[in-house]
Motif scaffolding. Structure first.
Motif, mmCIF file in Angstrom:
data_model
loop_
_atom_site.group_PDB
_atom_site.id
_atom_site.type_symbol
_atom_site.label_atom_id
_atom_site.label_comp_id
_atom_site.label_asym_id
_atom_site.label_seq_id
_atom_site.Cartn_x
_atom_site.Cartn_y
_atom_site.Cartn_z
ATOM 1 N N LEU A 6 0.847 -1.222 0.122
ATOM 2 C CA LEU A 6 0.066 0.013 -0.047
ATOM 3 C C LEU A 6 1.020 1.332 -0.059
ATOM 4 O O LEU A 6 1.641 1.337 0.935
ATOM 5 C CB LEU A 6 -0.933 -0.069 1.312
ATOM 6 C CG LEU A 6 -1.674 1.263 1.573
ATOM 7 C CD1 LEU A 6 -2.766 1.496 0.285
ATOM 8 C CD2 LEU A 6 -2.356 1.195 2.899
ATOM 9 N N ALA A 42 -6.221 -0.113 4.042
ATOM 10 C CA ALA A 42 -5.355 -1.149 4.881
ATOM 11 C C ALA A 42 -6.264 -1.978 5.633
ATOM 12 O O ALA A 42 -6.067 -3.383 5.757
ATOM 13 C CB ALA A 42 -4.401 -0.181 5.937
ATOM 14 N N VAL A 50 3.559 -1.279 4.018
ATOM 15 C CA VAL A 50 2.851 0.139 3.809
ATOM 16 C C VAL A 50 4.230 1.119 3.420
ATOM 17 O O VAL A 50 5.218 1.123 4.323
ATOM 18 C CB VAL A 50 2.287 0.639 4.879
ATOM 19 C CG1 VAL A 50 1.699 2.227 4.586
ATOM 20 C CG2 VAL A 50 0.744 -0.151 5.166
ATOM 21 N N LEU A 68 -2.273 3.190 12.510
ATOM 22 C CA LEU A 68 -2.037 1.629 12.144
ATOM 23 C C LEU A 68 -1.655 0.841 13.329
ATOM 24 O O LEU A 68 -2.228 0.061 13.601
ATOM 25 C CB LEU A 68 -0.943 1.685 11.049
ATOM 26 C CG LEU A 68 -1.268 2.090 9.665
ATOM 27 C CD1 LEU A 68 -0.107 1.870 8.903
ATOM 28 C CD2 LEU A 68 -2.311 1.236 8.804
ATOM 29 N N PHE A 74 -2.284 -4.583 12.721
ATOM 30 C CA PHE A 74 -1.444 -3.935 12.094
ATOM 31 C C PHE A 74 -0.035 -3.637 12.843
ATOM 32 O O PHE A 74 0.969 -2.935 12.610
ATOM 33 C CB PHE A 74 -1.687 -2.546 11.551
ATOM 34 C CG PHE A 74 -2.859 -2.688 10.513
ATOM 35 C CD1 PHE A 74 -2.727 -3.240 9.412
ATOM 36 C CD2 PHE A 74 -4.225 -1.923 10.537
ATOM 37 C CE1 PHE A 74 -3.735 -3.478 8.599
ATOM 38 C CE2 PHE A 74 -5.139 -1.796 9.780
ATOM 39 C CZ PHE A 74 -4.918 -2.784 8.621
#
Length: 237
Positions: A6, A42, A50, A68, A74
């Protein structure tokens, strides 16, 4: 090394260039123009890594990283800061905030690919050597057996006539059934002929959808609410 990435950056030209280069290098890449969109993506995609800018409007990269890390799925997600802020003090601030790599702009795309590849290898190695949630297989199996026994004695396992309804995909349901059966991620991956990383993603999605934070909580929730199809079949036999 394949992986789902991402990229979050408010500069369209740079965002598209990074996406194109990473895709040419074999990665699957989703992009977001700001941190809010990035967080939503996400949650939907559960990326393997990321890459984010720091200087973005409304929510900057530091805040995005904090958001996150506040979500269980995450906590171990590799995050790379790709930013024009290249002073030593900036890099120190980035690493202090919890990023895994810091690459100042302008940058060499080959270096970015090398960083991403290395971080994905490290993440894969941690998965290969770790026991799910720090439990060994025997401990987890005992916990699950205890939960099933306790709920059965209480008559708390919901029969098929009144289970709650959650929007599980067929693969999520398969993973849930195997988790309840006491299988670890490696065993589930072998059973479903997929990767351990994919199983981790499905388990993370199950945590989010059920509001649980561990395998034992997930098993209890599934059994109490009739979400495990194998248990439903057994009860109907």
């Amino acid at each position: 090394m394949a992986g789902q990435l991402l990229v979050v950056d408010d500069e369209p030209g740079l965002r598209e260039a990074v996406q194109a280069y990473l895709e040419d290098s074999g990665f699957t890449v989703d992009v977001a123009s700001n941190a809010r969109e990035g967080l939503e993506l996400a949650r939907q995609k559960l990326p393997d890594l990321v890459i984010t800018d720091i200087m973005m409007p409304q929510v900057d990269g530091y805040q995005f990283l904090k958001q996150l890390r506040e979500e269980p799925q995450f906590k171990g997600l590799p995050v790379v800061f790709l930013t024009a802020r290249g002073m030593t003090s900036d890099r120190i601030q980035g690493y202090t905030a919890g990023c895994d790599a810091y690459l100042p702009k302008p940058f060499d795309p080959d270096e970015l690919v090398a960083i991403v590849t290395n971080l994905l290898k490290q993440a894969a190695a941690r998965v290969a050597t770790s026991d799910d949630e720090g439990h060994n297989i025997a401990d987890l199996a005992r916990q699950i057996a205890d939960i099933k026994s306790m709920l059965t004695q209480r008559g708390a396992i919901v029969q098929s006539s009144s289970p709650i309804k959650l929007d599980f995909t067929p693969r999520e349901q398969s993973v849930l059934d195997l988790v309840v059966d006491g299988l670890m991620n490696k065993e589930i991956a072998r059973r479903l002929e997929t990767s351990v990383r994919n199983v981790e993603k499905y388990v993370s999605r199950l945590f989010v959808k059920t509001g649980t934070n561990s395998r034992t909580e997930l098993v209890r929730f599934a059994l109490e609410n009739g979400l495990n199809t194998s248990m439903t079949r057994e009860s109907g036999e």
